[in-house]
Design an enzyme around this catalytic site. Structure first.
Site, PDB file in Angstrom:
ATOM      1  N   TYR A 146       0.747  -1.325   0.198  1.00 11.81           N
ATOM      2  CA  TYR A 146      -0.035  -0.308   0.006  1.00 11.81           C
ATOM      3  C   TYR A 146       0.863   1.235   0.278  1.00 11.81           C
ATOM      4  CZ  TYR A 146      -3.997  -3.359   1.833  1.00 11.81           C
ATOM      5  OH  TYR A 146      -4.801  -3.794   1.116  1.00 11.81           O
ATOM      6  N   LYS A 195       4.374 -14.998   2.332  1.00 11.71           N
ATOM      7  CA  LYS A 195       4.327 -16.126   1.361  1.00 11.71           C
ATOM      8  C   LYS A 195       5.800 -16.392   0.917  1.00 11.71           C
ATOM      9  CE  LYS A 195       1.188 -17.527  -1.550  1.00 11.71           C
ATOM     10  NZ  LYS A 195       0.528 -19.032  -1.302  1.00 11.71           N
ATOM     11  N   ASP A 227      -2.720 -18.114   2.601  1.00 12.77           N
ATOM     12  CA  ASP A 227      -3.866 -18.638   2.109  1.00 12.77           C
ATOM     13  C   ASP A 227      -4.183 -20.320   2.845  1.00 12.77           C
ATOM     14  OD1 ASP A 227      -1.098 -20.094   1.291  1.00 12.77           O
ATOM     15  OD2 ASP A 227      -1.795 -21.098  -0.683  1.00 12.77           O
ATOM     16  N   ASP A 251      -4.975  -6.472   6.209  1.00 10.74           N
ATOM     17  CA  ASP A 251      -5.868  -6.464   5.866  1.00 10.74           C
ATOM     18  C   ASP A 251      -6.948  -6.717   5.944  1.00 10.74           C
ATOM     19  OD1 ASP A 251      -7.829  -4.348   4.870  1.00 10.74           O
ATOM     20  OD2 ASP A 251      -6.463  -4.043   3.122  1.00 10.74           O
ATOM     21  N   ASP A 255     -10.061  -8.573   8.675  1.00  8.78           N
ATOM     22  CA  ASP A 255     -11.120  -8.112   8.249  1.00  8.78           C
ATOM     23  C   ASP A 255     -12.300  -9.450   8.357  1.00  8.78           C
ATOM     24  OD1 ASP A 255     -11.472  -5.794   8.271  1.00  8.78           O
ATOM     25  OD2 ASP A 255     -11.808  -5.797   6.021  1.00  8.78           O
TER      26      ASP A 255
END
Ligand code: NAD
Length: 360
Positions: A146, A195, A227, A251, A255
């Protein structure tokens, strides 16, 4: 202890829920012999109405000179509020982004707890939800995809977009230390999510987290690919204590974790810098649809206040007392409308705050 707190009630339900969290803080201070000095600050729409901007330099200074900030939430209804006729950098949310940046808040903490009393709101299968869960998602907030360089350009007549994911070892080290410190106050387990089978930034992440772990021999460290973590959060969420991860993974995963608790009015959060300073706020927004009606759930803000005591002041017993009071009120069957179920007693925002404070 003397606690110097900045308080930003904000907009919508913000002033109502912050008022109830202050009841819990005041009762705790009285009971444990602390003194709290509050400085109320304007931000968001409330600041636009008075100063024409969502955050003034004076407000930033006042927040910086406090030990911690307790916030409600900011913003209004984008379709109807005049605040959203202003250019984007003058709208309510711009104030919050600027404040977070000015305070150097790089670590975001979002607890996801499934209270057994609210199990019916959990969308997971019963054999999973009955085990309950209590995890802390720790997300790096100021680096990664980001904040990396980005561009869109035409290459050989084809539009091509590039986003870059950058982390240096110092950024990883400082959040890893926070995660290990916080795990030390909990069940002593950190699961670092990356990852590393694909990304260089993840391989550096993993290597740096392992280095930091050497200074924390009592904390159990594990690694998980992102994942797999997304799957495990819905398959076996009870396995997690602290999940440590980078900005974008955090992020998404935070959620996901909050959705499996099922109730937005219960979700606390904190953002910390490299001192003890932090900004504590509920995860939800300013809920303009229910503002001023005494129906908002104040528990997320009350629990954010408990986090403030625990993480900015190391007042663990005091934080425990607030959390136990919330638990007791739920056990006794009191509910605001958003978490109401059959056989429970429905109460308003102020009454819920009174009930919690009375049990501290
Ligand atoms: P929201 O979280 O305010 O509301 C979503 C839904 O959840 C609404 O139906 C609301 O009534 C309900 N809800 C939220 N908190 C609740 C509570 N404590 N008790 C009971 N019900 C609750 O999200 P939104 O409607 O998308 O956003 C409203 C405003 O809040 C927007 O201006 C948005 O930008 C802002 N916002 C601010 C923050 C922040 O201050 N950190 C975070 C998210 C959204």
């Amino acid at each position: 202890m003397k606690l110097k707190l900045a308080v930003i009630p904000g907009d919508g339900i913000g002033p109502e829920i912050v008022r109830e969290a202050r009841k819990a803080l005041d009762k705790t201070a009285e009971k444990f012999g602390h003194e709290i000095e509050y400085t109320e600050l304007l931000m968001g729409g409330a600041s636009i109405d008075v100063h024409g901007v969502p955050l003034t330099d004076e407000t930033i200074q006042a927040a910086k000179s406090s030990d911690a900030v307790l916030m409600g939430s900011i913003g209004g209804n984008a379709a109807t509020s005049p605040w959203y006729q202003l250019p984007p950098d003058r709208r309510p949310e711009a104030g919050l982004l600027k404040l977070r940046k000015s305070l150097g808040l790089f670590a975001n903490l979002r607890p996801a707890i499934l209270y057994k009393e609210l199990r019916h709101a959990c969308p997971l299968r019963e054999e999973i939800s009955e085990k309950g869960f209590d995890m802390m998602i720790m997300r790096e907030l100021t680096g990664g995809l980001y904040f990396g360089e980005r561009r869109t350009e035409e290459i050989d007549g084809v539009l091509t977009a590039v986003d870059t994911l950058v982390y240096n070892e110092n950024e990883i080290r400082r959040i890893a230390k926070k995660a290990f410190d916080i795990a030390g106050k909990r069940r002593g387990k950190v699961c670092s999510v990356d990852k590393a089978n694909v990304l260089d930034s993840s391989r550096l992440w993993r290597k740096t987290v392992e280095e930091v772990a050497k200074d924390y021999p009592d904390i159990e460290l594990s690694h998980m690919l992102v994942d797999n973590c997304a799957m495990q959060l819905v398959k076996a969420p009870s396995q997690f204590d602290v999940i440590l991860t980078e900005n974008m993974f955090g992020d998404i995963l935070s959620d996901e974790a909050s959705m499996v608790t099922g109730s937005i009015g219960m979700l606390a959060s904190a953002s910390l810098n490299d001192t003890k300073f932090g900004l504590y706020e509920p995860s939800g927004g300013s809920a303009p649809d229910i503002a001023g009606q005494d129906i908002a759930n104040p528990i997320a803000t009350v629990l954010s206040a408990a986090m403030l005591l625990r993480y900015s002041f190391d007042l663990d017993r005091e934080a425990d007392a607030i959390e136990a009071a919330v638990q007791q009120v739920l056990t006794e069957g009191y509910r605001t409308g958003d978490i109401m179920s059959e056989g429970c007693t429905k109460v308003g925002t102020a009454e819920m705050g009174d009930l919690i404070a009375a049990r501290i």
